[in-house]
Design an enzyme around this catalytic site. Structure first.
Site: not given
Ligand code: DGY
Length: 481
Positions: A218, A450
């Site tokens: 992201d 995560e």
């Molecule tokens: C988030 O919302 O952080 C996700 O990675 C987007 O899909």
């Protein structure tokens, strides 16, 4: 009526409950048996209390994140089904609950659009725990989407091809696996055809992403330049963002970044999710090495499977060969010994070398032996093994390195999982073992998170705890020792 039938209704109800209880007990017994067998196998290989705890903990994470057909990436941060998460999760599940592993992917296909796109989030059930939800995406209203289940309107890395190949070869019920693949290969073909036909307008062999969320990475520094050109009104999103209520803001993308992410969603909606319209003026249009490498890997896997099942689909191989060639001619940088992104809007290469790019490219066997050697020589040989865990997502010497912030520094287990396999396929076995060891140590010492702060004197689990793909890939990595 009610008075007269009450006892019977109650009896029927009780019988039904009893039947349900028996079913649950049977299921529990079955799962316990599978868990025990798996633990026995795994523990006989690595005998320490902490490890065995993590094995049962990993199984419990997958159990508790299961939602009648699919698995949520984490219970409170990501309460829906995510595309690439489900791929990795299915692989982990396949080691101890094959039925669930097949179901995981089945539920992904439920969200496939009529034009072939498989969305990055499928909102099977409602939840208030996440933003942006279906009301923001408004994707289900479009003619080439499907109405239910509601979904986002972007993709995520196409990992299913190589995941189903692994699952097929590991399946204990080969006939079931065969039936599933005969049904799914055409759906995956449709997905990949959408990617190649709609996301590669100049027929270069490389697809573009039009949102950083599509990459799965992201907030990687790779996207900074493209996002900089998006101008948004300053707006505080902290009240709508649900992630910040649960996770320390220092671990997540910033407010400004989120404004731009949402700007892009608005752009897609304004163009009714029509690809040819979206790309005309989309300021974010990038040929990303990671998504392309994964698509190539999946295309080769699907080609092999189609041959094995007796009905070869040559196009998978044609796409894969063209992609591999283009990655090496257009995205390879001798200067950085790495694959870089290409910004189609600015029509130039993005001079941002991040570790995730070569990690995944090795996994997909894109580099030649000489290129692989350069990668190892440049990025691994000088690596400070005493100071850092392998492999931070962004180089720790980069000025953009931010050890706790999502894809700007932390170690991610899915990346290490690919890196281990990539290094061993090029016969860098010592390095592969080192990455494997570091990965196990992170999970075993710090928990099922995560992502992880990579600096050894400061390491901690970051982002969400109880993270499904970490649990799933931990179970898978234990089998790969
Ligand atoms: C988030 O919302 O952080 C996700 O990675 C987007 O899909």
């Amino acid at each position: 009526m009610r008075v007269g039938t009450l006892p019977i209704t109650r009896m029927v109800g009780m019988e039904r409950n009893q039947a349900k209880m028996t079913q649950v007990l049977q299921l529990k017994k079955m799962i316990n048996h599978q868990v025990l067998t798996m633990q026995k196998n795994l523990i006989s290989r690595r005998r320490t209390a902490k490890k065995s705890n993590r094995v049962s903990e990993a199984i419990t994470v997958l159990e508790s994140n299961w939602r009648d057909g699919y698995t949520v990436p984490s219970p409170y941060l990501y309460p829906f089904q995510w595309l690439w998460d489900s791929g990795f999760i299915a692989l982990g599940l396949s080691h101890f609950q094959e039925d669930r592993a097949w179901s995981e992917l089945e539920f992904l296909f439920k969200g496939q659009w009529q034009n072939g796109l498989i969305p990055h989030i499928i909102f099977h059930k409602e939840s208030e725990l996440y933003f942006p939800g279906p009301d923001v995406w408004q994707a289900h209203k479009e003619s080439h989407a499907i109405e239910t289940p509601a979904s986002s309107g972007i993709i995520q890395p196409p990992v299913m091809g190589f995941i189903v190949e692994e699952m097929y070869h590991g399946a204990s019920n080969k006939e079931l696996a065969r039936v599933k693949l005969l049904e799914w290969i055409p759906k995956l073909y449709q997905f990949h055809a959408y990617l190649h036909n709609e996301r590669d307008p100049k027929n270069e062999g490389l697809i573009y992403i039009r949102h950083n969320w599509e990459s799965g990475l992201d907030n990687s520094p790779m996207w900074d330049r493209a996002l900089e050109r998006i101008e948004t009104m300053e707006q505080d999103l902290s009240s709508v963002r649900k992630d910040l209520a649960k996770i320390d803001a220092s671990n997540r993308p910033t407010n400004t970044e989120y404004q731009k992410y949402l700007w892009l969603v608005d752009h897609f909606k304004a163009n009714n999710y029509f690809e040819s319209e979206i790309r005309k003026e989309c300021p974010f249009l990038i040929q990303d090495p990671v998504i392309n490498a994964l698509l190539i890997k999946s295309n080769y896997a699907l080609y092999r499977l189609s041959v094995e099942l007796g009905d070869p689909i040559e196009e998978f191989k044609i796409w894969a060969d063209a992609g591999k060639k283009a990655m090496n001619s257009k995205l390879w940088s001798q200067e950085y010994s790495n694959y870089l992104g290409y910004d189609l809007y600015a029509d130039k290469i993005i001079p941002e070398s991040v570790n995730t790019s070569f990690m995944v490219s090795l996994y997909a066997e894109i580099p030649s032996a000489e290129q692989a050697q350069e990668i190892v020589h440049t990025h691994l040989v000088p690596f400070d093994l005493d100071g850092y865990y392998l492999m931070p997502s962004t180089p720790y010497k980069s000025e953009k390195f931010d050890p706790k912030r999502y894809w700007r520094g932390p170690v991610w287990i899915n990346m290490n999982w690919m890196f281990v396999q990539g290094l061993s396929s090029y016969k860098y076995n010592d390095w592969a073992n080192q990455v494997h060891l570091d990965t196990m140590e992170l999970i075993e010492q710090f928990g099922i998170y995560e992502y992880y702060h990579p600096q050894k004197n400061l390491t901690e689990g970051c982002g969400s705890s109880h993270f499904s793909w970490t649990a799933a890939l931990y179970l898978d990595l234990l089998q790969r020792m």
